[in-house]
Structures are given as C-alpha cells and as structure tokens.
Design a protein around this motif. Structure first.
Motif, mmCIF file in Angstrom:
data_model
loop_
_atom_site.group_PDB
_atom_site.id
_atom_site.type_symbol
_atom_site.label_atom_id
_atom_site.label_comp_id
_atom_site.label_asym_id
_atom_site.label_seq_id
_atom_site.Cartn_x
_atom_site.Cartn_y
_atom_site.Cartn_z
ATOM 1 N N LEU A 49 0.845 -1.194 0.000
ATOM 2 C CA LEU A 49 0.000 0.000 0.000
ATOM 3 C C LEU A 49 0.883 1.247 0.000
ATOM 4 O O LEU A 49 1.743 1.403 0.865
ATOM 5 N N ILE A 50 0.624 2.113 -0.980
ATOM 6 C CA ILE A 50 1.419 3.347 -1.085
ATOM 7 C C ILE A 50 0.462 4.541 -1.074
ATOM 8 O O ILE A 50 -0.105 4.886 -2.108
ATOM 9 N N PRO A 51 0.241 5.186 0.089
ATOM 10 C CA PRO A 51 -0.609 6.375 0.109
ATOM 11 C C PRO A 51 0.125 7.512 -0.601
ATOM 12 O O PRO A 51 1.316 7.699 -0.399
ATOM 13 N N ALA A 52 -0.615 8.245 -1.430
ATOM 14 C CA ALA A 52 0.051 9.306 -2.190
ATOM 15 C C ALA A 52 -0.861 10.514 -2.336
ATOM 16 O O ALA A 52 -2.034 10.368 -2.660
ATOM 17 N N HIS A 53 -0.300 11.671 -2.097
ATOM 18 C CA HIS A 53 -1.029 12.920 -2.333
ATOM 19 C C HIS A 53 -0.035 13.916 -2.928
ATOM 20 O O HIS A 53 0.893 14.350 -2.281
ATOM 21 N N ASN A 54 -0.257 14.275 -4.188
ATOM 22 C CA ASN A 54 0.630 15.218 -4.890
ATOM 23 C C ASN A 54 2.093 14.781 -4.812
ATOM 24 O O ASN A 54 2.961 15.511 -4.336
ATOM 25 N N GLU A 55 2.361 13.592 -5.278
ATOM 26 C CA GLU A 55 3.714 13.033 -5.225
ATOM 27 C C GLU A 55 4.362 12.968 -6.599
ATOM 28 O O GLU A 55 5.259 12.161 -6.843
ATOM 29 N N GLY A 56 3.921 13.841 -7.509
ATOM 30 C CA GLY A 56 4.429 13.801 -8.883
ATOM 31 C C GLY A 56 5.946 13.885 -8.998
ATOM 32 O O GLY A 56 6.544 13.318 -9.902
ATOM 33 N N VAL A 57 6.577 14.564 -8.039
ATOM 34 C CA VAL A 57 8.035 14.747 -8.100
ATOM 35 C C VAL A 57 8.780 13.425 -7.886
ATOM 36 O O VAL A 57 9.839 13.197 -8.462
ATOM 37 N N VAL A 58 8.209 12.563 -7.068
ATOM 38 C CA VAL A 58 8.967 11.370 -6.654
ATOM 39 C C VAL A 58 8.348 10.047 -7.092
ATOM 40 O O VAL A 58 8.995 9.001 -7.044
ATOM 41 N N ILE A 59 7.075 10.052 -7.505
ATOM 42 C CA ILE A 59 6.350 8.781 -7.665
ATOM 43 C C ILE A 59 6.910 7.897 -8.775
ATOM 44 O O ILE A 59 6.822 6.665 -8.710
ATOM 45 N N GLU A 60 7.504 8.507 -9.784
ATOM 46 C CA GLU A 60 8.069 7.700 -10.875
ATOM 47 C C GLU A 60 9.192 6.805 -10.362
ATOM 48 O O GLU A 60 9.217 5.587 -10.629
ATOM 49 N N ASP A 61 10.117 7.392 -9.610
ATOM 50 C CA ASP A 61 11.225 6.600 -9.050
ATOM 51 C C ASP A 61 10.693 5.528 -8.103
ATOM 52 O O ASP A 61 11.191 4.398 -8.069
ATOM 53 N N THR A 62 9.671 5.904 -7.338
ATOM 54 C CA THR A 62 9.087 4.952 -6.381
ATOM 55 C C THR A 62 8.492 3.755 -7.116
ATOM 56 O O THR A 62 8.754 2.600 -6.765
ATOM 57 N N LEU A 63 7.707 4.025 -8.133
ATOM 58 C CA LEU A 63 7.045 2.917 -8.846
ATOM 59 C C LEU A 63 8.051 2.085 -9.641
ATOM 60 O O LEU A 63 7.879 0.872 -9.793
ATOM 61 N N ASN A 64 9.120 2.717 -10.099
ATOM 62 C CA ASN A 64 10.189 1.940 -10.750
ATOM 63 C C ASN A 64 10.790 0.945 -9.766
ATOM 64 O O ASN A 64 11.039 -0.220 -10.103
ATOM 65 N N ALA A 65 11.011 1.402 -8.544
ATOM 66 C CA ALA A 65 11.561 0.501 -7.521
ATOM 67 C C ALA A 65 10.563 -0.597 -7.175
ATOM 68 O O ALA A 65 10.918 -1.758 -6.996
ATOM 69 N N MET A 66 9.271 -0.224 -7.112
ATOM 70 C CA MET A 66 8.236 -1.218 -6.780
ATOM 71 C C MET A 66 8.153 -2.280 -7.873
ATOM 72 O O MET A 66 7.968 -3.477 -7.596
ATOM 73 N N ALA A 67 8.286 -1.845 -9.135
ATOM 74 C CA ALA A 67 8.198 -2.796 -10.254
ATOM 75 C C ALA A 67 9.340 -3.807 -10.193
ATOM 76 O O ALA A 67 9.250 -4.916 -10.711
ATOM 77 N N LYS A 68 10.436 -3.431 -9.537
ATOM 78 C CA LYS A 68 11.594 -4.321 -9.482
ATOM 79 C C LYS A 68 11.624 -5.181 -8.214
ATOM 80 O O LYS A 68 12.576 -5.924 -7.999
ATOM 81 N N LEU A 69 10.596 -5.107 -7.399
ATOM 82 C CA LEU A 69 10.556 -5.934 -6.192
ATOM 83 C C LEU A 69 10.548 -7.400 -6.578
ATOM 84 O O LEU A 69 9.799 -7.825 -7.438
ATOM 85 N N ARG A 70 11.418 -8.177 -5.884
ATOM 86 C CA ARG A 70 11.469 -9.616 -6.145
ATOM 87 C C ARG A 70 10.746 -10.313 -5.024
ATOM 88 O O ARG A 70 11.121 -10.153 -3.864
ATOM 89 N N TYR A 71 9.711 -11.050 -5.345
ATOM 90 C CA TYR A 71 8.982 -11.760 -4.280
ATOM 91 C C TYR A 71 8.495 -13.080 -4.840
ATOM 92 O O TYR A 71 7.812 -13.096 -5.869
ATOM 93 N N PRO A 72 8.796 -14.203 -4.174
ATOM 94 C CA PRO A 72 8.450 -15.519 -4.730
ATOM 95 C C PRO A 72 6.955 -15.845 -4.723
ATOM 96 O O PRO A 72 6.537 -16.811 -5.342
#
Lengths: 410, 253, 253
Positions: A49-72
C-alpha cells in the motif's frame, strides 16, 4: 535548590546510561543477527500500500523501484491516490497500464484527511494475508518485502516486521545528512536496542509489514492519529504481539531538504506523539504489561529528556561565560562534557554498524549536539503550543503534507 | 597484521620525529616545523611519481642552505653538529612520511587494479544476473565449436525494447530480463543484455525451436505485463560464426 | 586523489593532536601521551571490528576517571576546562587514529577479498591453457546438462603423479599439462590440474573413446619422457551427475 540540581543530574545520567545500554544492545543485536532463512513452503500473498497525495516529483522513481521488487509469492502494489492535483495519477496510471501487479486506486475524498484514512481504504479494497506500507517517496530494495515476510513468518507471535529506512538524498545538504545520521542512531537504539533488551519493536511509517488479521483485530488505523505508526504500535503491543526488526530489509526515502519543510514534518510527528501521550494518560491500560515500557519511554523522551536538555544547556553556557553557578559540589562542566561524549559515541556506533564511517560524517557527528539536537527544543515548544491551542479550541490538527524534492539522490 | 604493525610503528616514529622538531631547541626549528607541516599536505596532494622528487628536493635544498649558511657565518666543526641534527630530523621526518604515504597509496592503487581485473572477468551482471557481454562471447565460442563438430545449429536471437514511455522503460527492461532468465534452458542456452537489447544464443536447435522459445517468452510475459502488444521487436538468425555475435554486441571476438 | 587527501588530512590531525599532547602541559599529559602511543599499537594489531569498542572504551573510561577525580578533588573544579581540554585532545587523537587506521585496514581487507575473488574467477592457470578448478567446475555443469539432454556420455580421466618424487613433480606436471591440452579437442573437452593430479573431462564420448584418448595421451608422453612404464596412475570413470565433480568447486555443489 542544590537537592533539585542533584536530582536532575542523577536522573539525567540514569537516562543517559539507559540510552547507552540501548546502544550496546543495539550493536550486539546487529552484529549477532543473521539473514532470515528462506521459507520452506509457499510465500503468503502480500499487498503493498502506497498512500500518495501530490507526489508527482517522486512517484516515478518509487514505482520503478516497486516494479523491481522480487517476491516468490503473489504481490500486488496499490498506489492509493488521495485526490492529487498534480500529475501523480497520470504517472501511476502509466505504470498500472504496463505492469499487471501495479494498480492505480483513486481514494474517495473524506474526513479527516491523512494517511490513516487512506490506508484504511487501501485495506478495504485489497485482500491478502499480509500488507506492507511504503511512503510515496520510498524506493525499497528488491528483496525488502521478501526479508520482512521471512522474519514475520518465522518469529513466534509476530504481528509483522519492521525494516530499515535509509536516506537517499543524504548528500543533498548538511540538513539531510544530519537527518540520515539521526535515523541511523534511532534505528540502532530504538529498533535494534529495544528489540534486543525488551523484545519491543515499533512500527516506522514505512517499510512496515503487518498481518491483515491483526489490523482487523485492532479495528484498523486510528484516522485521528497523526503518528499512525506509533499509535498502532501501542495497541499491538498491548495485545501481546511483537514486531521484530529486520535491518537487512531496506528502503530508501527522501528527507526534507529545507529547514521549513523539516520543521513542518517534525511538528506533525511531535503532534502525533503528543496525541499518543495524551491518550496514554487517559487510558490506564497503556501503563500495564508490555505497553508500560513504550508509554514510559514516550513520557521520558518527550517531557523529561527535553527539559533536562534545557537545564544542561544552561549549565554549559553558564560555565563557558563564567556566570556564577550554585555550589553543588559537583563538576557540572565535566558532567555536561561527558554527556556530549556519550551522545557522540552513540552516533559513532551507528556509523560503524552501518559502515558509513567517513570524515564528513564524523565531523557532522561532532557538531550535531550543538546544532541539530537543539532544534528539537524549538520543535517541542512549537508542537506543544499548537497542540494545546487546538485542544482548547476543540479542533483537529490536520495532516500537513511534506514537500518533496527532485535531484541530489545518492 | 604484520603490515598493520609496520604502519603503527611508522606512525609512532613520525610522531616522535615531529615532536622532536617542535621541542628540541635546534637551529631553524620553527622553519623546519613549518616546512614539515607544509610537506605533509604537498606530498599528499601531488601524484606519486613526484613525491620522492619533492622529498629529495626539500632535503637537498635544506642541506645546501645549511652548508651555505655555515660558510657565511664561519662555523667551526663542533658548533656545526646542531645544524646536522636539524637536517637529520627533517630528513627522517620526510622519509618516514614518504614511506607511510607510499604504503597507503599503494594499497589504494592495488585495490583499483583488482577491481578492474574483476570487472573484466565478471561472469554475471549485478542486478539482472544475466551473463556479462564478455562472458557471453567466451561461452559462445565453446558452443559454436561444439556445433561445428557435431554439425548442429545454434540460433542467435535479438530482443530489442521498443517502448515509447521513458518513465516505465527501466522497470520494463528489468521485467524482460527477469522473465527471459526463466524462459531459456538453464545452463544450456546463453543470455546477455546490452543497452536495451537482450541477446540469446540457443544451442542445438533450429528455426522452429527458436520460434518456440520466443513464443514461450511471450506467454511468460503475459503474467507480468498488461500490454496488449509486446513492447519489443524480435530478430532471429542462425549463428554462423563468433564474429557475427561479437559485432552485434559491439565487442571484438 | 580525493581519498589520498582525506587520509593525509587525517594523518595531519593525528600528528597535530599528538604533538599538542606532547608539547602543551595539560593535566595528565604524560599519561595521555603514553595511552595514545599504546593505542596506536593496539589499534594496528586488533581486527577492525574491535577497534571502535576499544576507542569508545578508552574515551569513556578516561572521562569516567576524570569525573571521579573531580568529585574527589573539589578544589580543582575551577580548572574543569583544562581537564576537558585534556580529554578532548585524547579524544581527537584516538578518534582520528581510529578512522585513519580503520580506513587503511579496510582497504587491506577489501584487497585480500578481491584477490581471493580474482583467483576464483581466473579461467586458466597462470601461463597455461589449463582451466582453474573453479572454471573447470563451472563449465562441467554445462557439459553434463547437455549430456543429460542429449543422452550422451561424459568421461573423466585422472592422471595421478603423487608417487613421483617432489623434486621432479613440478616440471613433470607442466609437461603433462601441456600434453593434455594438445591431446584434447579444443574448446570441447576440459582440462584442469591440482598439485599432483590432472583431470580431463571428455564430452560426448564412450568408454572406448575415452580409452582412445588415454592411449593417445600416453603416446604423446612417451615422446616427451624417458619412462618405459609411467610412474603415475591413470584412471577413467564415467561421470553421471554433477556431484561426482564436487571436489572442483562451488559451481557443482
């Protein structure tokens, strides 16, 4: 007067020794702890869960990191958009359209505003055995969730697990570097140290994993709590759950780069803790069993310790300027100096254990007592004033959004 | 440990020499102390090849100055001894410092060189755990040789990312790399990734076999991505020689 | 260069604080000087993981001693600042020594680790085309996987020269290794060696083929050596699974 000064000195030193014990315990915990073992069976499903309010400055980097999460196991990532007016939605939708495990969820407006309400909504639209919360400026390492789950599943009576938070923009300026150091020493003492001595952990607002059944048992997040992590920790602990610390599970988050933003953020945190303090005074159950240590620590940290800091500063200034001090038969300057030395040693310990012992960091550690630590006197004064006024006017203190920054990331 | 002890001893000797310069009332003690302090900074800042040159210049210059001074003031041999001690102290200080500095710098240079060599020999890239381009070419040489002997085909497949969004490009590539690892035959086929292209070398197969691998890759990606059209272009050719592969990867075979 | 400047800056700090301790007459300056000198030696000798504990212990212990001393000598409380300065000097000296020595030691540990890593990564033994045991193991996994898929046999030849006198062993090993690389099929079969054994992994062959290679090898050796009967043992075995090659390295575990 002399007796009072003696009492203050003794109490002050007892507190200092307590924190030193936490430092040593934290060091021992970090040195002796091993990486959690892989689970033998299937990995449980997890909702991020990622609560977000006006996070346009940082959300791209955050979601890039989330997309790379390794979980079996099964992992779903929910970006909970709390009525953002910038391009947060546009960016999040782009990721959701590309990756099947990233979901964009607009949160309906409601009262009170803030992270707790948004998280409760996120819990209501997802279903998983565990959920993990990340702030919108966080970039977790690829194995962060995996390590939290492995620890939570293999620790008896664990409600979840708490990972470490590192500062990704530490090199931006002196303020961010000092914030990074503060986080390091806090995690060493208050997370690892307390876990080693009392088997008490506390939820950080981010990189925290919880079992869904536990949060349901507690009735969800308290929407009025500004420090929702601390508030939840007290309730969890009261029910007999533990929160193991996982230093190897790391997320990188952005810290305020300007003093104004920093003061706003810390005022919010302090207000949250004052709310908790008030709650603990009103609710007697907070002083029994395992919550006793937590409640005591709150009172000691936010009331007594800061008052004693003021007293020690007065003694130091009086000593330096030669102003006459009451005759107490004690070497006050020497005692003050040793508190400074112990404080420095605590910070140095955290540098050693986190392997970022550099000349720059050591120099900062030497001046932090005189600069960064003193800001907290002002912050507490500001928070107490704001809190008292709001309670007198019977008004709820609203969530104060932390400004984000771009650039200067490590 | 032996090296560490030597370091400690050097440091102590340096401290002792510096202390002696400051405390013992020899001629020009203040000037020598100043030169010694300045030398610490200069010898640290200049490149290694000039450090000894600097030290020798300082030592010889001071010696020349003292000789000249002795001539000028008409010193007798007995009263020359303090000047000799003064020179000896500065020499000892500079030489000790030079040795210490050398030791420290040498370890740093050695580490850099080892890092470079390890980089060359690295088999797998850090984040994706695919083969490095160099390792891919090296292993491909073995596969091509085996294929030549047994008259078997090997197929070279290029999967080039074609995705407009700059925002999701990086994560998309990571997703593609992760999936390809689980698609190919483990410890049999080879895979590497250079810039935004994934390269496969499929061993003991034919055109139909290569097509099947690509199809399997599409299937595996459907659980990862929401896109209707695959975000990449595929080109598959029979691998005839190593030069062909090396050229595609921008390497020499 | 920045790193060198930093370590030299630290060195300057160590030297300056050390000299200040020696030159200025602060309270307990003699004791502090001795403690500082001893600390340098101890910090050099002990492993880096204990350095911080030692440093913090010295600083805190001296501070505790000063507090007790001041409580017992209330008349000296007017001179607290001098005692604080004494403590500060020791702290600055020991902390800067600790950081500098720690930095150098960690460079050393890192260099040792990288040397070991490099040794493991090297594909061929120095000056020869013979694979290192680690590389042999790594490539053997691929060969066995292919053999499994294609239902082919893999054979391991072992030449044991353990019975040969130590004087000759080295030269003999070199000659045997050279002969082995000339006997096998290039970029197809594998060769490695230990101190007293040579191993040849033959791909896609059977017992007869292995025997053939062995005889070819022995004929080659007869051209090099004067032995009528070789003073070393020859063995051949079929390799069915990777665990049989465990002795060669982690890749097969």
């Amino acid at each position: 007067m002399t007796l009072l000064l003696y009492a203050i000195l003794v109490f002050f030193w007892l507190l200092l020794l307590f924190y030193s014990a936490l430092t040593v315990a934290g060091l021992w915990q970090r040195i002796s702890s091993q990486a959690p073992e892989k689970l033998k069976g299937d990995y449980p499903n997890v909702a991020v869960l990622i609560p977000a309010h006006n996070e346009g400055v940082v959300i791209e980097d955050t979601l890039n990191a989330m997309a790379k999460l390794r979980y079996p196991g099964e992992l779903n990532i929910y970006l909970l958009d709390d009525n953002s007016k910038d391009n947060t939605a546009e960016i999040a939708k782009e990721f959701a359209e590309t990756f099947s495990r990233i979901h964009y969820i607009p949160v309906p407006p409601g009262y009170p505003s803030g992270k707790s309400r948004v998280l409760n909504y996120g819990l209501s639209i997802s279903s998983s055995k565990y959920f993990v919360v990340y702030d919108a400026d966080n970039e977790p390492e690829a194995d962060a969730v995996e390590k939290l789950i492995e620890t939570a599943e293999q620790t008896p009576k664990a409600a979840g697990a708490v990972g470490y938070v590192k500062t990704k923009n530490a090199s931006a300026n002196l303020l961010t570097r000092m914030i990074g150091l503060e986080f390091q020493v806090f995690q060493l003492l208050m997370q690892c140290g307390r876990w080693a001595l009392f088997k008490i952990g506390s939820l950080a607002g981010t990189n925290m994993l919880l079992r869904r059944s536990v949060i349901e048992e507690l009735g969800g997040y308290d929407p009025l709590a500004l420090a929702e992590d601390a508030e939840l920790t007290v309730r969890l602990t009261a029910l007999g759950y533990v929160l193991p610390v996982v230093p190897l599970s790391r997320t990188w988050e952005q810290e305020p780069e300007t003093m104004k933003t920093f003061i706003k953020q810390r005022t919010r945190w302090l207000n949250g803790n004052l709310y908790l303090l008030e709650k603990s005074f009103q609710d007697r159950s907070a002083w029994f069993g395992r919550t006793f240590m937590l409640s005591l620590q709150h009172v000691v940290t936010y009331l007594f310790f800061v008052l004693l800091l003021v007293v020690s500063d007065i003694f130091f200034i009086a000593g330096i300027t030669g102003i006459g001090l009451p005759l107490v038969g004690a070497p006050l300057e020497m005692l003050w100096f040793m508190t400074y030395i112990v404080y420095v040693c605590q910070l140095l310990s955290s540098l050693v254990i986190d392997r970022n012992l550099t000349v720059k960091n050591v120099l900062l550690v030497l001046v932090m007592y005189f600069t960064y630590a003193q800001i907290f006197l002002f912050l507490l004064f500001r928070s107490v004033t704001m809190y008292t006024i709001s309670r007198a006017r019977k008004k709820t203190i609203v969530w104060d959004k932390t400004q984000r920054f771009k650039g200067n990331v490590e | 440990m032996g090296d560490n002890l030597k370091l400690g001893v050097l440091l102590l000797l340096l401290l002792a020499a510096g202390w002696a310069i400051l405390v013992i009332p020899l001629p020009f003690a203040r000037e020598v102390a100043f030169v010694a302090g300045l030398s610490v900074l200069v010898m640290a800042a200049v490149h290694e090849r000039y450090v000894f040159l600097y030290a020798m210049s300082a030592i010889l210059s001071y010696g020349a100055f003292l000789t000249f001074y002795a001539f000028l003031t008409g010193r007798q041999s007995v009263s020359e001894l303090p000047y000799i001690y003064s020179h000896l102290l500065l020499t000892a200080f500079l030489l000790l410092y030079w040795v210490l500095l050398n030791k420290i710098k040498h370890i740093g240079y050695e580490k850099d060189e080892l890092k470079r060599q390890i980089g060359l020999l690295q088999k797998y890239t850090g984040h994706s755990e695919l083969l490095t381009a160099n390792e891919f070419i090296e292993q491909a040489a073995w596969i091509m040789k085996a294929g030549e002997r047994k008259k078997e085909q090997a197929w070279f497949v290029e999967i080039s990312l074609e995705h407009e969004s700059r925002r999701t490009r990086d994560s998309l590539m990571a997703s593609l790399e992760r999936t390809i690892k689980n698609t190919i035959r483990q410890k049999y086929d080879l895979v590497t990734s250079v810039n935004d292209t994934i390269y496969l070398l499929l061993k003991d197969t034919d055109e139909a076999g290569a097509a099947r691998v690509v199809e399997r890759y599409h299937e595996n990606l459907r659980t990862e991505l929401n896109l209707l059209e695959p975000p990449f272009r595929v080109a598959a050719v029979q691998a005839m020689d190593l030069g062909q592969l090396a050229a595609a990867l921008g390497r020499s075979s | 260069m920045e790193k060198n400047l930093k370590s030299c800056g630290l060195l300057l700090l160590v030297l300056t604080s050390g000299w200040t301790i020696l030159v200025f007459q602060f309270p307990f300056s003699r004791e502090i000087a001795v403690a500082s000198a001893v600390s340098i030696v101890i910090l050099c000798l002990i492993h880096d993981r204990y350095s911080f504990f030692y440093t913090a212990s010295v600083i805190v212990s001296f501070g505790a001693y000063l507090i007790v001393f001041m409580f017992r000598n209330p008349s000296l409380q007017a001179w607290e600042l001098y005692y604080i300065t004494s403590h500060l000097l020791l702290t600055v000296f020991i902390v800067s020594s600790w950081i500098m020595i720690s930095y150098i030691k960690n460079l050393g540990y890192e260099t040792e680790r990288m040397k070991r890593e490099l040794d493991n990564m090297r594909k061929t033994q120095h000056g020869t085309d013979v694979l290192t045991p680690a590389e042999f193991a790594s490539q053997a996994v691929y060969i066995l996987k292919a053999a499994e898929r294609n239902r082919k046999e893999t054979w391991l030849l072992t030449i044991d020269i353990g019975t040969v006198g130590k004087r000759m062993r080295n030269s003999l090993l070199t000659a045997l290794k050279q002969a082995a690389t000339e006997t096998i099929r290039e970029k197809y079969d594998l060769v490695t060696s230990t101190e007293d054994k040579i191993f040849i992994l033959l791909k896609d062959t059977d017992g007869t083929g292995a025997e053939c290679v062995l005889r070819r090898y022995q004929d080659k050796m007869r051209g090099e050596l004067n032995f009528v009967n070789f003073p070393f043992e020859f063995q051949k075995e079929q390799v069915f699974h990777v665990q049989q090659l465990r002795r060669f390295g982690e890749a097969t575990v």
